[in-house]
Design a protein around this motif. Sequence first.
Motif, PDB file in Angstrom:
ATOM      1  N   PHE A 148       8.109   1.225  -9.495  1.00  0.00           N
ATOM      2  CA  PHE A 148       8.187   2.750  -9.440  1.00  0.00           C
ATOM      3  C   PHE A 148       7.389   3.760 -10.006  1.00  0.00           C
ATOM      4  CE2 PHE A 148      12.387   2.510  -7.101  1.00  0.00           C
ATOM      5  CZ  PHE A 148      13.736   1.783  -7.817  1.00  0.00           C
ATOM      6  N   ARG A 149       6.354   4.074  -8.968  1.00  0.00           N
ATOM      7  CA  ARG A 149       5.264   4.919  -9.749  1.00  0.00           C
ATOM      8  C   ARG A 149       5.315   6.610  -9.694  1.00  0.00           C
ATOM      9  NH1 ARG A 149       1.234   2.527  -6.261  1.00  0.00           N
ATOM     10  NH2 ARG A 149      -0.378   3.690  -7.267  1.00  0.00           N
ATOM     11  N   CYS A 150       6.663   6.831  -8.725  1.00  0.00           N
ATOM     12  CA  CYS A 150       7.160   7.988  -8.395  1.00  0.00           C
ATOM     13  C   CYS A 150       8.334   9.089  -8.977  1.00  0.00           C
ATOM     14  CB  CYS A 150       6.268   8.640  -7.149  1.00  0.00           C
ATOM     15  SG  CYS A 150       6.208  10.649  -6.186  1.00  0.00           S
ATOM     16  N   VAL A 151       8.624  10.018  -9.343  1.00  0.00           N
ATOM     17  CA  VAL A 151      10.472  10.707  -9.375  1.00  0.00           C
ATOM     18  C   VAL A 151      10.468  12.220  -8.497  1.00  0.00           C
ATOM     19  CG1 VAL A 151       9.742  11.761 -11.617  1.00  0.00           C
ATOM     20  CG2 VAL A 151      12.235  10.308 -10.911  1.00  0.00           C
ATOM     21  N   GLN A 152      11.422  11.985  -7.967  1.00  0.00           N
ATOM     22  CA  GLN A 152      11.857  13.757  -7.872  1.00  0.00           C
ATOM     23  C   GLN A 152      13.080  13.946  -8.291  1.00  0.00           C
ATOM     24  OE1 GLN A 152      12.919  15.756  -3.163  1.00  0.00           O
ATOM     25  NE2 GLN A 152      10.848  13.825  -3.642  1.00  0.00           N
ATOM     26  N   ALA A 153      12.854  14.758  -8.724  1.00  0.00           N
ATOM     27  CA  ALA A 153      14.265  15.400  -9.088  1.00  0.00           C
ATOM     28  C   ALA A 153      14.345  16.955  -8.903  1.00  0.00           C
ATOM     29  CB  ALA A 153      14.320  15.358 -10.803  1.00  0.00           C
ATOM     30  N   THR A 154      15.590  17.056  -9.538  1.00  0.00           N
ATOM     31  CA  THR A 154      15.491  18.422  -9.109  1.00  0.00           C
ATOM     32  C   THR A 154      15.769  19.199 -10.795  1.00  0.00           C
ATOM     33  OG1 THR A 154      17.577  18.437  -7.819  1.00  0.00           O
ATOM     34  CG2 THR A 154      17.766  20.537  -9.710  1.00  0.00           C
ATOM     35  N   TRP A 155      14.562  20.381 -10.892  1.00  0.00           N
ATOM     36  CA  TRP A 155      14.429  21.062 -11.753  1.00  0.00           C
ATOM     37  C   TRP A 155      14.548  22.736 -12.033  1.00  0.00           C
ATOM     38  CZ3 TRP A 155      11.704  25.392 -14.569  1.00  0.00           C
ATOM     39  CH2 TRP A 155      12.374  24.805 -15.227  1.00  0.00           C
ATOM     40  N   ASN A 156      14.924  23.132 -12.176  1.00  0.00           N
ATOM     41  CA  ASN A 156      15.447  24.926 -11.802  1.00  0.00           C
ATOM     42  C   ASN A 156      15.489  25.973 -13.148  1.00  0.00           C
ATOM     43  OD1 ASN A 156      18.465  25.018 -11.351  1.00  0.00           O
ATOM     44  ND2 ASN A 156      18.014  23.858  -9.470  1.00  0.00           N
ATOM     45  N   ALA A 189       3.766   7.972 -17.987  1.00  0.00           N
ATOM     46  CA  ALA A 189       3.700   6.532 -17.894  1.00  0.00           C
ATOM     47  C   ALA A 189       3.139   6.493 -16.634  1.00  0.00           C
ATOM     48  CB  ALA A 189       4.905   6.424 -17.870  1.00  0.00           C
ATOM     49  N   GLY A 190       1.996   7.990 -16.230  1.00  0.00           N
ATOM     50  CA  GLY A 190       1.254   7.810 -14.893  1.00  0.00           C
ATOM     51  C   GLY A 190       2.161   8.010 -13.898  1.00  0.00           C
ATOM     52  N   TRP A 191       3.636   8.022 -13.654  1.00  0.00           N
ATOM     53  CA  TRP A 191       4.259   8.661 -12.467  1.00  0.00           C
ATOM     54  C   TRP A 191       3.495   9.663 -12.177  1.00  0.00           C
ATOM     55  CZ3 TRP A 191       9.894   6.463 -11.751  1.00  0.00           C
ATOM     56  CH2 TRP A 191       9.558   4.901 -12.724  1.00  0.00           C
ATOM     57  N   GLY A 230       1.093  -1.399  -0.144  1.00  0.00           N
ATOM     58  CA  GLY A 230       0.333  -0.443  -0.097  1.00  0.00           C
ATOM     59  C   GLY A 230       0.757   0.826  -0.135  1.00  0.00           C
ATOM     60  N   VAL A 231       2.027   0.786   0.199  1.00  0.00           N
ATOM     61  CA  VAL A 231       2.907   2.677   0.228  1.00  0.00           C
ATOM     62  C   VAL A 231       3.474   2.794  -1.718  1.00  0.00           C
ATOM     63  CG1 VAL A 231       5.041   3.569   0.377  1.00  0.00           C
ATOM     64  CG2 VAL A 231       3.980   1.929   2.143  1.00  0.00           C
ATOM     65  N   VAL A 232       3.232   4.003  -1.930  1.00  0.00           N
ATOM     66  CA  VAL A 232       3.591   3.872  -3.373  1.00  0.00           C
ATOM     67  C   VAL A 232       4.872   4.771  -3.474  1.00  0.00           C
ATOM     68  CG1 VAL A 232       4.197   6.233  -5.088  1.00  0.00           C
ATOM     69  CG2 VAL A 232       2.058   5.783  -3.647  1.00  0.00           C
ATOM     70  N   VAL A 233       5.911   3.336  -4.226  1.00  0.00           N
ATOM     71  CA  VAL A 233       7.032   3.645  -4.174  1.00  0.00           C
ATOM     72  C   VAL A 233       8.033   4.913  -5.120  1.00  0.00           C
ATOM     73  CG1 VAL A 233       9.049   2.046  -5.026  1.00  0.00           C
ATOM     74  CG2 VAL A 233       7.631   0.978  -3.134  1.00  0.00           C
ATOM     75  N   GLY A 234       8.946   4.740  -4.675  1.00  0.00           N
ATOM     76  CA  GLY A 234       9.941   6.114  -5.763  1.00  0.00           C
ATOM     77  C   GLY A 234      10.979   6.075  -5.682  1.00  0.00           C
ATOM     78  N   VAL A 235      11.526   7.206  -6.768  1.00  0.00           N
ATOM     79  CA  VAL A 235      12.669   7.507  -6.903  1.00  0.00           C
ATOM     80  C   VAL A 235      13.051   9.051  -6.952  1.00  0.00           C
ATOM     81  CG1 VAL A 235      12.607   6.473  -8.744  1.00  0.00           C
ATOM     82  CG2 VAL A 235      14.911   6.295  -8.005  1.00  0.00           C
ATOM     83  N   SER A 236      14.396   9.299  -5.636  1.00  0.00           N
ATOM     84  CA  SER A 236      14.604  10.863  -6.347  1.00  0.00           C
ATOM     85  C   SER A 236      16.044  10.677  -6.869  1.00  0.00           C
ATOM     86  CB  SER A 236      14.459  11.199  -4.746  1.00  0.00           C
ATOM     87  OG  SER A 236      16.124  11.335  -4.204  1.00  0.00           O
ATOM     88  N   VAL A 237      16.185  11.908  -7.711  1.00  0.00           N
ATOM     89  CA  VAL A 237      17.501  11.520  -8.676  1.00  0.00           C
ATOM     90  C   VAL A 237      18.190  12.163  -7.898  1.00  0.00           C
ATOM     91  CG1 VAL A 237      16.495   9.951 -10.229  1.00  0.00           C
ATOM     92  CG2 VAL A 237      16.454  12.353 -10.541  1.00  0.00           C
TER      93      VAL A 237
END
Length: 331
Positions: free
Chosen positions: A199-207, A223-225, A169-176
């Motif tokens: 994985f269903r979520c990504v965290q990334a640096t964007w600015n 992809a629905g992430w 039940g926890v959404v699994v993600g990845v940060s880069v």
Amino acid sequence: MRARPLGRTGLTVSPVGLALAALGRPAYINLDHAADLGDDRSVAALERRAHAMLDEAVGAGVRYVDAARSYGRAEAFLASWLDGRGAGAVPVTVGSKWGSTYTAGWRADADVHEVKDHSLGTLRRQVAESRALLGDRLDLYQIHSATLDSGVLDDAGVLAELVALGDGGVVVGVSVSGPRQVEVVRHALAAQVDGIVPFRCVQATWNVLEPSAGAALAEAADAGWGVIVKEGVANGRLTSRNDDPGFAAQRGALDAVAARHGVTVDAVALAAALAQPWAGVVLSGASTRQQLRSNLTAATLALTGDDLDALAPLAEPADVYWRTRSQLPWN
Ligand SMILES: NC(=O)c1ccc[n+]([C@@H]2O[C@H](COP(=O)([O-])OP(=O)(O)OC[C@H]3O[C@@H](n4cnc5c(N)ncnc54)[C@H](OP(=O)(O)O)[C@@H]3O)[C@@H](O)[C@H]2O)c1
């Protein structure tokens, strides 16, 4: 700020989220961080500050909070804040990260503040630590700063454990992080164990200084992430605080857009991230309430095409951006 879905994860978030890297421990790399925290950096003082920031943020419509095991006591401060809320309190989505361990022992002058290790043993240890504090309030669990070198995206044992976590039940993600975010995101999109993508979520640096991950983040959103943007103000470099003469031209462009809308430079920077069609949540890494209020104005700031065109020349080569970031002192 209206709540909205985070991709097809089933989680509900807000355009701006509150991040705790600068609030969970006495030191961080952001510009002049020490000045903002003040002299009293005791556990009790920082817990009070974190609670005040969480109250302010959620009062303003924030529905996503981002923590990590390596952010000192960020998870503990978040847990005590959640414990103190009444039964009818608005729901807040909670994300955290494993793979980096806090090693500074609450010392601002520690030689090493965090150690990265993406082994199965660390995952099992840290998910137990996060659960002990957050329990079933943990909605999203992310690998902290996955890189191709760490090999975690090819570790079948870790991927299988993450699939099981997702089944629970926890959404699994990845940060880069780093100059090769694009490759890492695409590697994560292709990662599978027994035909299942963990994985269903990504965290990334964007600015506006480092927009290089944009194309890969659009693919993740397709992809629905869920897509979470971090470092939207480049650790303070895209704020009124950055009066570095070497940054004068970029600062001039930011000031011009800010003046057109009667807002602050940091709001412009965060609004540029919010303008990306694939952006689910853009994190505020504010460490004071005044910064938070300023950051939150980005949620209602609609930049024009001309504004975004005026900001496009600020982009730096990714390796230059990350070299500058790696030289920011812990303070
Ligand atoms: N690999 C990962 O997963 C990873 C890596 C980095 C960050 N993150 C996440 O992203 C979040 C945000 O990133 P970040 O804090 O590193 O970078 P950031 O959001 O780009 O920078 C935030 C810092 O900018 C300064 N600031 C913000 N608004 C300001 C304003 N109005 N005026 C003046 N200064 C202002 C503050 O610095 P001072 O603190 O000096 O006041 C604040 O701490 C983190 O909290 C964390 O949750 C994740």
